[in-house]
Design a protein around this motif. Structure first.
Motif, PDB file in Angstrom:
ATOM      1  N   LEU A 134      43.231   3.337  37.906  1.00 42.66           N
ATOM      2  CA  LEU A 134      42.407   2.568  39.684  1.00 42.66           C
ATOM      3  C   LEU A 134      40.861   2.943  39.282  1.00 42.66           C
ATOM      4  O   LEU A 134      40.390   2.270  39.670  1.00 42.66           O
ATOM      5  N   ASP A 135      40.214   3.494  38.812  1.00 39.96           N
ATOM      6  CA  ASP A 135      38.781   3.770  37.790  1.00 39.96           C
ATOM      7  C   ASP A 135      38.760   3.018  36.792  1.00 39.96           C
ATOM      8  O   ASP A 135      37.983   1.999  37.020  1.00 39.96           O
ATOM      9  N   ARG A 136      39.850   2.410  35.930  1.00 44.96           N
ATOM     10  CA  ARG A 136      39.315   1.464  35.406  1.00 44.96           C
ATOM     11  C   ARG A 136      39.645  -0.105  35.945  1.00 44.96           C
ATOM     12  O   ARG A 136      38.962  -0.907  35.156  1.00 44.96           O
ATOM     13  N   LEU A 137      40.166  -0.026  37.139  1.00 47.94           N
ATOM     14  CA  LEU A 137      40.555  -1.437  37.970  1.00 47.94           C
ATOM     15  C   LEU A 137      38.852  -1.428  38.595  1.00 47.94           C
ATOM     16  O   LEU A 137      38.597  -2.783  38.572  1.00 47.94           O
ATOM     17  N   GLN A 138      38.040  -0.547  39.405  1.00 45.21           N
ATOM     18  CA  GLN A 138      37.262  -0.500  39.591  1.00 45.21           C
ATOM     19  C   GLN A 138      35.825  -1.000  38.276  1.00 45.21           C
ATOM     20  O   GLN A 138      35.032  -1.326  39.052  1.00 45.21           O
ATOM     21  N   ALA A 139      36.046  -0.292  37.750  1.00 44.48           N
ATOM     22  CA  ALA A 139      35.080  -1.224  36.288  1.00 44.48           C
ATOM     23  C   ALA A 139      35.711  -2.247  35.923  1.00 44.48           C
ATOM     24  O   ALA A 139      34.373  -2.577  36.008  1.00 44.48           O
ATOM     25  N   GLY A 140      36.393  -3.171  36.247  1.00 48.78           N
ATOM     26  CA  GLY A 140      36.629  -4.512  35.513  1.00 48.78           C
ATOM     27  C   GLY A 140      35.811  -5.382  36.887  1.00 48.78           C
ATOM     28  O   GLY A 140      34.931  -5.911  36.349  1.00 48.78           O
ATOM     29  N   GLN A 141      36.100  -4.325  38.564  1.00 52.18           N
ATOM     30  CA  GLN A 141      35.236  -4.980  38.906  1.00 52.18           C
ATOM     31  C   GLN A 141      33.908  -4.622  38.896  1.00 52.18           C
ATOM     32  O   GLN A 141      32.944  -6.370  38.891  1.00 52.18           O
TER      33      GLN A 141
END
Length: 325
Positions: free
Chosen positions: A245-252
């Motif tokens: 989840l953190d990686r997905l948010q960091a990509g955004q």
């Protein structure tokens, strides 16, 4: 089952086509474009494409999820600019870990001028691997970029001059480690310096004007040139933990930062070695000293115009659409 762009929520098929093509312009490691989309009634599904993982460079799929996060923010932004609220659910299915998000354009909304400005920057964003002009970036711009990061639940810790000097050495060591690995060199070669007709990877013309020796990048943020010319801005995008989840948010957050920078007239490129080499990434985390997991390292500055890098055909990134009998 058919492969098609259909009406989704309040978007007609032409609008769906438009926002998907915008999402496909997001950056990805070596331009692997590791995303898939499905038109699913009331929502557009974003899936990771595990066939496009880089087994040597990205064995745990962290970069893949970051790239998909960038595509997700682009999709959200394009939908918002059309006048619809992109209601987004992240990681909606434990049974399907490749399903990263569902975006439902169900309600009309007057576009926010700030988001509309980011949407206009989508086709203009490039990864600029060339040296930047010796022009200082205003401090107010850094504040704006940091705010953009935080809007997507990520963080942009500050780097002082001493940390940049350590970062220069860390980057050099990590790059040497990468180039000492024949498997890494082979994988890098398969995805870069490709012919002009390719729709995958990084074509050779994208690096024209960039010195073959990458030491110039290190000099720009703390080498011998220090004190003689303004250095590009080096920023870290990080997360409080390091789960999917953190990686997905960091990509955004990455894409919001890149589009914000593009709208401000800035160019950007990635400083990848200290993020991709696990031991270097752990050292970078210690160097930051704030408990943040570094996900992306960027250099920002004023650069020259660049050509567009092609993307895969839309039909190649569409999953089957369930059609009722």
């Amino acid at each position: 089952m058919t492969l098609q762009v259909t009406r989704v929520g309040r978007l007609n098929s032409d609008q769906v086509n438009s926002v998907l093509r915008s999402a496909m312009l997001a950056p990805s490691t070596h331009n692997t474009q590791p995303w898939l989309f499905r038109c699913a009634g009331t929502g557009i599904e974003l899936h990771a494409d595990p066939r496009r993982i880089l087994p040597v460079t990205d064995p745990d799929g962290r970069e893949l999820v970051l790239s998909c996060g960038a595509a997700l923010f682009t999709l959200r932004t394009a939908i918002h600019a059309l006048g619809f609220h992109p209601a987004t659910t992240l990681l909606p299915s434990r049974a399907d870990p490749d399903l990263l998000a569902v975006v439902r354009p169900l309600a009309e909304r007057t576009p926010d001028p700030k988001i509309a400005r980011l949407a206009r920057a989508i086709p203009r964003r490039r990864t600029n691997r060339r040296p930047f002009r010796p022009t200082t970036i205003p401090r107010s711009t850094l504040t704006t970029l940091r705010h953009a990061t935080e809007l997507e639940h990520a963080w942009m810790p500050s780097l002082d001059a001493e940390q940049c000097r350590h970062l220069r050495d860390l980057t050099a060591r990590a790059r040497r480690d990468q180039l000492a690995d024949p498997a890494f060199v082979a994988e890098l070669g398969r995805w870069t310096q490709l012919g002009a007709g390719t729709r995958d990877g990084v074509p050779s013309y994208a690096t024209v004007g960039a010195p073959a020796d990458e030491s110039w990048i290190l000099q720009e943020f703390g080498g011998p040139a220090e004190g003689t010319r303004p250095a590009p801005l080096v920023v870290v995008i990080g997360s409080l933990t390091d789960d999917r989840l953190d990686r997905l948010q960091a990509g955004q957050a990455l894409q919001r930062v890149l589009l914000t920078a593009t709208a401000a007239g800035l160019a950007a490129s990635f400083i990848s070695p200290p993020i991709m080499v696990p031991s270097a990434r752990a050292e970078l985390r210690r160097l930051l000293g704030c408990g943040v997991w570094p996900q992306v390292l960027l250099r920002l500055g004023y650069g020259s115009p660049l050509p567009w890098i092609p993307r895969r055909p839309l039909e190649d990134v569409l999953l089957e659409t369930l059609v009722s009998a």
